[in-house]
Design an enzyme around this catalytic site. Structure first.
Site, mmCIF file in Angstrom:
data_model
loop_
_atom_site.group_PDB
_atom_site.id
_atom_site.type_symbol
_atom_site.label_atom_id
_atom_site.label_comp_id
_atom_site.label_asym_id
_atom_site.label_seq_id
_atom_site.Cartn_x
_atom_site.Cartn_y
_atom_site.Cartn_z
ATOM 1 N N GLY A 138 0.967 -1.386 0.140
ATOM 2 C CA GLY A 138 0.342 -0.099 -0.216
ATOM 3 C C GLY A 138 0.540 0.907 0.394
ATOM 4 O O GLY A 138 0.415 2.250 0.006
ATOM 5 N N HIS A 139 2.494 1.187 -0.259
ATOM 6 C CA HIS A 139 2.787 2.858 0.090
ATOM 7 C C HIS A 139 4.476 2.489 -0.995
ATOM 8 O O HIS A 139 4.734 1.934 -0.351
ATOM 9 C CB HIS A 139 3.284 2.556 1.583
ATOM 10 N N PHE A 140 3.635 2.685 -2.128
ATOM 11 C CA PHE A 140 2.472 2.971 -2.974
ATOM 12 C C PHE A 140 2.061 1.997 -4.384
ATOM 13 O O PHE A 140 3.415 1.304 -4.711
ATOM 14 C CB PHE A 140 2.628 3.639 -2.719
#
Length: 171
Positions: free
Chosen positions: A76-78
């Site tokens: 999720g990052h990123f």
């Protein structure tokens, strides 16, 4: 709390009259992943140092973090542009500092935790494939319960992050 700073070695000296055995004490200057896990309570996915490559008791430690794309925070990052979160870089530096502090503390079962962070600056992105080399030096200790350290994190000799980390011993 385990203390792993000394390694005993036995030197045998042959003499004409009798054999003598001398025990010398050497300071341990590196720690493997298994030895780190004996000193720190962190485990996957939050153990962020793979190795201590240089250790000077009561003064400093140099830790290595091999950054890989399969780490959970990169999902999720990123997506499409993975960057190691700055807070995890700071946490990795703190874990290296924890190695220095746990080796100094006589308190069995005590845990050093963050008490504050100052002057933290990020200078470069850290991405999968990088090797993060963190040098953390002890600035001071008060009452064997509080400590302040200066940390720098580098990739390929280029500064990625720097700052001051404060710790407190809790029982």
């Amino acid at each position: 709390m385990s203390i792993l700073t000394e390694v005993n070695s036995i030197n045998t000296i042959a003499s004409t009259s009798t054999d003598e055995i001398t025990i010398t004490s050497e300071i341990k200057t590196t720690f493997t992943s298994e030895e780190i896990q004996k000193l720190l309570p962190h485990r996957y996915p939050f153990l962020l140092i793979d190795k201590i490559s240089d250790y000077v008791p009561g003064k400093r430690a140099v830790g290595i973090k091999n950054v890989t794309v399969n780490e959970p925070h990169f999902q999720g990052h990123f997506p499409g542009r993975p960057l190691m979160p700055g807070v995890l870089i700071v946490e990795a530096m703190a874990q290296v500092g924890g190695i220095v502090l746990t080796q100094m503390s006589p308190v069995e079962g005590g845990l050093f935790v963050f008490a504050g962070i100052d002057k933290v600056r990020f200078r470069r992105q850290v991405v999968p494939g990088d090797q993060l080399v963190m040098t953390v030096e002890l600035l001071w200790v008060k009452q064997r319960r509080f400590g302040k350290m200066r940390g720098i994190a580098e990739v390929d000799g280029e500064l990625a992050c720097e700052g001051e980390l404060m710790f407190s011993l809790i029982n």
